[in-house]
Design an enzyme around this catalytic site. Structure first.
Site, short mmCIF file in Angstrom:
data_model
loop_
_atom_site.label_atom_id
_atom_site.label_comp_id
_atom_site.label_asym_id
_atom_site.label_seq_id
_atom_site.Cartn_x
_atom_site.Cartn_y
_atom_site.Cartn_z
CG ASP A 30 -1.88 1.07 0.96
OD1 ASP A 30 -3.14 0.48 1.12
OD2 ASP A 30 -2.01 2.26 1.12
CB ILE A 31 0.97 4.15 -2.11
CG1 ILE A 31 1.79 5.28 -2.74
CG2 ILE A 31 -0.41 5.14 -1.99
CD1 ILE A 31 1.61 5.72 -4.01
CG ASN A 87 -12.26 -0.42 3.94
OD1 ASN A 87 -12.48 -0.70 4.92
ND2 ASN A 87 -10.92 0.24 3.63
N GLY A 93 -15.48 3.61 3.51
CA GLY A 93 -14.22 4.45 3.27
C GLY A 93 -13.67 3.79 2.03
CD GLN A 94 -14.77 -0.24 -2.47
OE1 GLN A 94 -15.80 -0.64 -2.11
NE2 GLN A 94 -14.25 -0.93 -3.63
CG HIS A 100 -8.67 -2.90 -2.27
ND1 HIS A 100 -9.60 -2.20 -3.01
CD2 HIS A 100 -8.45 -2.29 -1.26
CE1 HIS A 100 -9.91 -1.09 -2.47
NE2 HIS A 100 -9.25 -1.22 -1.37
CG HIS A 102 -6.84 -2.46 3.03
ND1 HIS A 102 -5.89 -1.69 2.87
CD2 HIS A 102 -7.85 -2.51 2.47
CE1 HIS A 102 -6.75 -0.70 2.25
NE2 HIS A 102 -8.00 -1.11 1.97
P1 AMP Z 1 -9.68 1.54 0.29
O1 AMP Z 1 -10.15 2.86 1.19
O2 AMP Z 1 -10.07 0.45 0.96
O3 AMP Z 1 -10.18 1.82 -1.05
O4 AMP Z 1 -8.13 1.35 0.24
C1 AMP Z 1 -7.41 1.87 -0.88
C2 AMP Z 1 -5.92 1.80 -0.59
O5 AMP Z 1 -5.21 1.76 -2.03
C3 AMP Z 1 -5.36 2.86 0.40
O6 AMP Z 1 -4.83 2.22 1.47
C4 AMP Z 1 -4.46 3.66 -0.45
O7 AMP Z 1 -3.41 4.01 0.45
C5 AMP Z 1 -3.96 2.64 -1.40
N1 AMP Z 1 -3.44 2.98 -2.69
C6 AMP Z 1 -4.14 3.98 -3.46
N2 AMP Z 1 -3.23 4.27 -4.74
C7 AMP Z 1 -2.38 3.37 -4.46
C8 AMP Z 1 -1.23 3.22 -5.49
N3 AMP Z 1 -0.91 3.68 -6.69
N4 AMP Z 1 -0.25 1.97 -4.90
C9 AMP Z 1 -0.54 1.43 -3.86
N5 AMP Z 1 -1.72 1.79 -3.02
C10 AMP Z 1 -2.48 2.55 -3.41
#
Ligand code: AMP
Ligand code: ZN
Length: 114
Positions: A30-31, A87, A93-94, A100, A102
């Site tokens: 995760d970024i 999520n 908060g998706q 995906h 986590h």
């Molecule tokens: P969600 O809130 O469950 O939709 O989580 C989306 C996740 O994607 C968040 O934890 C972000 O930090 C992560 N994210 C967004 N863009 C990227 C990216 N380019 N590379 C890796 N993770 C990302």
């Protein structure tokens, strides 16, 4: 799905820190990590969220969980423990509408989540 961030990652059009890949799933860091280990495990086939998953996705959904277990083990989390989070929708908060999971671990995780 052409305009999906995670589909771009799958297609290697956007870089990511890959930790696992096979024919069905991809896992990458995760970024914005919320724990020492914070990975995202995604199906290669675009499914917007768990809400959009269908009966015939049963095998794929199980496959993702087993992949998460394997990756957690590889990351040394088998004994200390880990958490999987999916999520789904606005209240959760998706942010990215490509299903995906986590995978979080490497520290004690509070409960209930915020
Ligand atoms: P969600 O809130 O469950 O939709 O989580 C989306 C996740 O994607 C968040 O934890 C972000 O930090 C992560 N994210 C967004 N863009 C990227 C990216 N380019 N590379 C890796 N993770 C990302
Ligand atoms: Zn996608």
């Amino acid at each position: 799905m052409t305009d999906c961030l995670f589909c771009h990652i799958i297609n290697k059009e956007i870089p990511s820190k890959l930790v696992y890949e096979d024919e069905q799933v991809l896992a990458f860091e995760d970024i914005k990590p919320q724990a020492p280990v914070h990975l995202l495990i995604i199906p290669k086939r675009h499914i917007a969220s768990l809400k959009e998953a269908e009966e015939n996705d049963q095998n794929l959904l199980g496959y993702i969980l087993l992949a998460a277990r394997k990756i957690a083990r590889d990351k040394g989390l088998a004994e200390s423990g880990f958490r999987l989070v999916i999520n789904t929708g606005p209240d959760a908060g998706q942010e990215v509408y490509h299903l995906h999971v986590h995978l979080l671990g490497g520290r004690g995780l509070g409960w209930p989540p915020g």
